[in-house]
Design a protein around this motif. Structure first.
Motif, PDB file in Angstrom:
ATOM      1  N   TRP A 154      44.887  46.192  45.039  1.00  0.00           N
ATOM      2  CA  TRP A 154      44.444  45.516  43.822  1.00  0.00           C
ATOM      3  C   TRP A 154      45.380  44.362  43.489  1.00  0.00           C
ATOM      4  O   TRP A 154      46.527  44.306  43.912  1.00  0.00           O
ATOM      5  N   HIS A 155      44.852  43.427  42.663  1.00  0.00           N
ATOM      6  CA  HIS A 155      45.604  42.258  42.217  1.00  0.00           C
ATOM      7  C   HIS A 155      45.054  41.851  40.852  1.00  0.00           C
ATOM      8  O   HIS A 155      43.853  42.007  40.591  1.00  0.00           O
ATOM      9  N   PRO A 156      45.885  41.300  39.956  1.00  0.00           N
ATOM     10  CA  PRO A 156      45.394  40.968  38.609  1.00  0.00           C
ATOM     11  C   PRO A 156      44.297  39.911  38.576  1.00  0.00           C
ATOM     12  O   PRO A 156      43.390  39.995  37.754  1.00  0.00           O
ATOM     13  N   GLY A 157      44.342  38.909  39.429  1.00  0.00           N
ATOM     14  CA  GLY A 157      43.307  37.883  39.389  1.00  0.00           C
ATOM     15  C   GLY A 157      43.499  36.900  38.257  1.00  0.00           C
ATOM     16  O   GLY A 157      44.463  36.951  37.493  1.00  0.00           O
ATOM     17  N   ARG A 173      44.122  28.876  38.467  1.00  0.00           N
ATOM     18  CA  ARG A 173      45.354  28.767  39.248  1.00  0.00           C
ATOM     19  C   ARG A 173      45.853  30.131  39.705  1.00  0.00           C
ATOM     20  O   ARG A 173      46.634  30.228  40.654  1.00  0.00           O
ATOM     21  N   LYS A 174      45.417  31.183  39.013  1.00  0.00           N
ATOM     22  CA  LYS A 174      45.907  32.526  39.313  1.00  0.00           C
ATOM     23  C   LYS A 174      44.962  33.329  40.203  1.00  0.00           C
ATOM     24  O   LYS A 174      45.219  34.505  40.460  1.00  0.00           O
ATOM     25  N   TRP A 179      40.520  35.847  48.443  1.00  0.00           N
ATOM     26  CA  TRP A 179      40.793  37.278  48.296  1.00  0.00           C
ATOM     27  C   TRP A 179      39.642  38.164  48.764  1.00  0.00           C
ATOM     28  O   TRP A 179      39.842  39.328  49.103  1.00  0.00           O
ATOM     29  N   GLN A 180      38.420  37.618  48.829  1.00  0.00           N
ATOM     30  CA  GLN A 180      37.265  38.424  49.254  1.00  0.00           C
ATOM     31  C   GLN A 180      37.102  38.463  50.772  1.00  0.00           C
ATOM     32  O   GLN A 180      36.232  39.180  51.269  1.00  0.00           O
TER      33      GLN A 180
END
Length: 706
Positions: A154-157, A173-174, A179-180
């Motif tokens: 997982w990552h905050p996105g 920007r974050k 990521w997909q």
């Protein structure tokens, strides 16, 4: 397999990203690849970078879990009858490839973690969480499983904030690059955290999903202080789609409203005011890309943009329900009303819930829902939607008392035991009437009996006089502002629905050869006698002294006499306007048609001399419409390039230019400000939300079908 391992992101993350990588030596050996997935509140998912499914706002909202212990404005002292969450299933076989594959998911709050609007209470079920299971089956029936386990990262996105009512804040920007996709840079990604599964039934979603149904192309109508104001030319539930043109770090803002103020700026009052602005913010990363909200919809006609962007379109989003009817006649008002009703009803469908409005509250109010159910079933392909919503009603019923709450799924909200609680029998009755199918009546039979017991327990001397202690106990709702708020006693309305329900169930029980018929008959007799003793005057033949639609209610129960009918018709022939609330208006029109007196009241029924909410006469409506045209003219004077051709005025593209008989009403049912067109259609039963029933168009269509 169904291990049901649920996962979440880090502490406090409201929009986590997940990715689960897996390897396949070859895909030809698999006969199927079935994914079952549930992301609460909402989710989007991708396989190898490709978004799968055009569904929006998945899964459909339900009664997720217990609300006991939540801080609520309406007293909650008992558990609901059931809780359930819906998962969705997809065939992923066409999207898989040999080598590395990536299942990627983005979560949002939805209703599951809605913390911002708390007028009805703080109904929070926990941070977003995810469960999925991919079952790969080969030709010999052997199976392999990929699930939401410890190998999921997982990552905050970049979605910093997402709320159904207030919109989203997204920092591009974050967003982790690619990521997909397989071979993404996994720096900063961490193993997902295990979390408790919801204490609920997990069932497959079979009701229709929400989708982007159509696109509108707004026109620029004004510029103020660096803000551009656009008009979609009709009220919608949906979102604005932009092309981001900003430099890195620049913010783009979109704000939405139903109406314009006198100076041509957005007027937010009807959608919740300054405390509930529907707005989205995008912080640019320097790249040109298409943007729109991911996990919310807005209710609006007008919107403004701030920052470097290009408006591409506005997308209308609601539950995918087909329109299965058409209506046309020589009367332009009735034609407009039919069109306004269709748009309004569809705008109020999200998650297979008929809401009271698509912006301020967005809840499945049982009063509004039962009132419009028959008309919706008649004109729309809404069978599976109402099957799902009726299950929500049954789930939301009080487990101890049998109380039917004012909203389903239950999220607080005010109402009364009769006009709202009667949804438990009115919805399946409408279903049986329109579809010729009594399965919902069979499904809800025991729940209806429990509701009867609730009404009996809250009665005195045969009249329903109270609901939950410390809560609401409304009778009718939304009387015209010119009338007394309570023309009819609350106990009169609530006892009416109790008695009406008993009468309907007696007929049903007789057909079913149910042994409870004797029990119903005795109770019906006692309640009917109490109702007559309290509200019927045998000397005049009137109920409640003929106030409002009192006589119509009595006639609907097959009570009263010829004088009752005569007085009802004479009153409204002379009055020439509605003086009724949402339930009384429906009751009145039903009885006028039943008596055969609708033609005698035709100017009134067709809305020529009144609206259901205010009774403003035609000359006043034309004045209000003219003031809206003047405001629009001010825009065009400032922006001559946007001025429409004269030939386009009055053709529907610019509805302000013609006579909009209900345009003076705001979405809250109050008098709208100049610039508002048809927002009355958005709020409860005061406008086109229930206008087809009010004007008898349903009856007209039925007669044409015979």
């Amino acid at each position: 397999m169904k291990k049901e391992h649920w996962i979440c992101g880090g502490a406090g993350c409201e929009a986590p990203l997940f990715r689960r990588s897996f390897w396949l030596d070859r895909t030809e050996r698999f006969q199927s690849a079935r994914l079952e997935i549930c992301g609460l509140g909402y989710f989007l998912f991708y396989i190898n970078g490709k978004r799968i499914s055009d569904q929006e706002l998945m899964p459909a909202m339900t009664d997720y879990a217990s609300v006991l212990g939540c801080e609520t404005t309406y007293p909650v002292w008992e558990e609901r009858s059931a809780h359930r969450c819906r998962y969705l299933s997809f065939d992923l076989l066409p999207y898989l490839k040999a080598g590395e594959n990536v299942l990627a998911v983005r979560l949002g709050n939805g209703w599951h973690h809605q913390t911002e609007r708390i007028a009805e209470g703080k109904f929070v079920f926990g941070l977003p969480k995810l469960w999925f299971e991919l079952t790969l089956t080969d030709a010999d029936g052997r199976q392999e499983w990929i699930e939401s386990d410890r190998q999921t990262l997982w990552h905050p996105g970049g979605l910093l904030k997402n709320n159904l009512f207030l919109g989203e804040v997204r920092d591009l920007r974050k967003e982790p690059e690619g990521w997909q996709y397989p071979c993404a840079d996994l720096s900063g990604w961490k193993p997902a955290q295990p979390v408790h599964a919801p204490e609920t039934l997990l069932e497959e979603q079979t009701c229709p999903p929400d989708r982007v149904i159509r696109k509108l192309y707004p026109i620029l109508i004004g510029e103020y202080d660096g803000r551009k104001i656009y008009d979609c030319r009709e009220n919608i539930a949906g979102r604005v789609v932009l092309s981001c043109l900003g430099k890195k770090g620049e913010c783009i803002t979109v704000r939405h409203a139903e109406e314009l103020a006198a100076d041509g700026t957005l007027d937010f009052e009807s959608a919740g005011g300054s405390d509930q602005l529907q707005q989205d913010h995008y912080i640019c990363d320097g790249r040109i890309q298409t943007l729109h909200p991911l996990f919310c919809w807005h209710g609006f006609r007008y919107f403004e943009t701030e920052g470097s962007c290009e408006v591409l379109c506005a997308e209308v989003i609601h539950t995918d329900v087909a329109v299965t009817s058409s209506f046309s006649c020589s009367d332009p008002v009735l034609n407009w009303l039919y069109e306004a009703y269709i748009r309004t009803q569809l705008d109020n469908y999200h998650g297979c819930i008929p809401s009271d409005c698509p912006h301020r509250e967005r809840l499945g109010y049982t009063g509004d829902g039962q009132l419009t159910a028959e008309t919706a079933m008649l004109l729309l392909d809404a069978k599976e939607l109402y099957r799902k919503w009726y299950q929500d009603i049954l789930d939301s019923q009080g487990a101890e008392t049998g109380h039917i709450p004012h909203t389903a799924p239950f999220l607080g909200g005010g109402g009364g035991p009769g006009g709202w609680g009667c949804a438990v029998y009115q919805v399946p009755l409408a279903w049986a009437k329109i579809y010729g199918d009594d399965s919902l009546l069979v499904q809800g039979y025991d729940a209806i009996l429990r509701w009867f017991d609730y009404m009996d327990a809250h009665s005195e001397k045969g009249l329903v006089v109270r609901e939950e202690e410390g809560g609401w106990c409304l009778g009718d709702w939304c009387f015209p502002a010119s009338e007394e708020k309570e023309q009819l006693p609350e106990a009169f309305i609530n006892t009416f629905y109790y008695l009406h329900g008993l009468q309907e169930m007696m007929q049903i029980s007789e057909k079913m050869n149910n042994k409870l018929l004797i029990r119903f008959a005795e109770r019906e007799k006692n309640v009917k006698n109490a109702f007559l003793d309290a509200y019927f005057d045998p000397e005049t033949g009137d109920f409640c002294e003929g106030r409002a639609a009192g006589n119509a209610y009595g006639l609907a129960l097959r009570l009263g006499d010829e004088r009752t009918k005569k007085h009802l018709v004479e009153k409204y022939e002379a009055l020439g306007r509605f003086d009724t609330g949402i339930f009384g208006t429906s009751m009145l029109l039903e009885q006028l048609f039943s008596i055969g007196a609708a033609a005698r009241c035709q100017p009134y029924a067709a809305g020529r001399y009144c609206t259901a909410s205010t009774g403003i006469e035609a000359a006043q409506r034309r004045t209000a419409a003219a003031s809206r045209v003047r405001v629009r003219a001010a825009f065009f004077l400032r922006n001559p390039s946007q001025q429409p051709a004269a030939a386009d005025l009055g053709k529907g593209q610019y509805p302000d230019a013609g006579w909009n008989p209900f345009g003076e009403l705001g979405a809250s049912g109050k008098r709208g400000k100049a610039g508002g067109v048809e927002p009355c259609a958005r709020r409860r039963g005061q406008g086109a939300h229930n206008v087809i029933r009010q004007l008898g168009v349903s009856h007209y269509i039925k007669e044409k079908e015979k």
